[in-house]
Write a protein that holds these residues in place. Sequence first.
Motif, PDB file in Angstrom:
ATOM      1  N   TYR A   1     -51.012  55.152 109.042  1.00 52.86           N
ATOM      2  CA  TYR A   1     -49.812  55.455 109.803  1.00 52.86           C
ATOM      3  C   TYR A   1     -49.896  54.845 111.201  1.00 52.86           C
TER       4      TYR A   1
ATOM      5  N   TYR B   1     -51.240  61.825 107.894  1.00 53.03           N
ATOM      6  CA  TYR B   1     -49.890  61.989 108.454  1.00 53.03           C
ATOM      7  C   TYR B   1     -49.855  63.139 109.456  1.00 53.03           C
TER       8      TYR B   1
ATOM      9  N   ARG C   1     -45.570  54.460 107.883  1.00 58.10           N
ATOM     10  CA  ARG C   1     -46.621  54.111 106.932  1.00 58.10           C
ATOM     11  C   ARG C   1     -46.762  52.602 106.843  1.00 58.10           C
TER      12      ARG C   1
END
Length: 426
Positions: free
Chosen positions: A270, A200, A265
């Motif tokens: 991602y 992330y 997500r």
Amino acid sequence: MTWFLAILAQVSGMSGEAKIAGVEELLDRVVAVVGTEPITLAELEGVFMVYAAQLPPGISEDAARRRILEELVNQKLLYYEAKADTSIKVTPDEVNQAIKQQMDALKAQMGPEEFARQLAAEGMTEQDLTSAVKENVEISLYIQKLVDQRIKPNIIVTQDEAKKFYDEKRDSIAVEPASYRLAHILIRIEPSAPAEQEAYTKAKGLYRQIVGGADFSDIASRYSDDKQTASQGGQLGWFPKAYLPPDITKELEALKPGEVSKPLRGESGYHIFQLLDKRQDAYLLRHILINVIPEKSDSSKAKAKANRVMNLAKSGKNFSDLARVYSDDPTTKELGGDLGRIPENIMTPEILGAVKDAKAGDIVGPVPTPLGYSIIKVTEKTEQVVHPYEEIADQVKNYLYQMKIQEELNKLLERIKQRVYVEIRL
């Protein structure tokens, strides 16, 4: 009826939202020239959209686009040849009748109300659609008459040819592979918090670069883990809305053409999406994927859980109930894990190896998959069938007949290409 749906996709694809800077030029880019007639990327994408959800395993989108472009080029060449033949005529009445037949068939397939609803959603009337497809219907009729007059009269398939073909190709044309009706419980490998955070953080950094002015295509080509699209600047083409998770669709619906999504997500990591254009049923997208890579301990934890669920299933607990409680597959969970009937020739080696010697009612696994571990129940098993020649003789003859037509068409196309300029720019 494929060409009919393709034209509908092309028409709807050029309506609605205004194009962002650069996208209209992209769609208007000429990808081939036949004689003096261009074929644009928009035309190609319109047809590709129809086939996108039906690509055979192992066929990339790039390869599919190239093949479709070849077919569009061949269509124009055959149309030129038919138009040049003064013995071939197509009347307006024939065109109108063909359109009516296709329209009636489409209404029967979709239902009149759904047909009307989709037209209204695209801001079109039935007359608009008729006008849009008229040229393609005429082209199709000219080509069909060319084949009927020049090719078919010379095609003969004898009984001996058909039987010889059957004997040589029996393993591929006469064999109906064994199939299995399966249910499964998927135990997904859940990445640890550090692995999740690492991916992330990387995606968020790339997002900040893009909104700060960095070129999306350049970032995609350098950092995206989707190597198939990275080399094309993350270009996904027209992507059907029906194949996106609802939470991602919701985010994309809120974007205007040209805008970029925050990291979202997905199944493997991602995604950062750039919305280039949208229509009723699809988005024109670029994307960047940053994979979330599970650690070894994550896999061990998932396998231990799969073994526990496997023991419950083996102890006599109802498999469907277990699937509804434990499975991480959202598409089959509420169906009690039912996967339907699957031919063995399209199974992964791991799954086929696990079920090959199983009997109906057996539970096998846990089987490793790209997403985690599957506990599999064989609910039905159908053995392989070899159809005798007498049973499929007509199908074999028709297959040979169509194959000979295509061979003669290919020869004709090669002769036409010696006289007509063709340039592929894709």
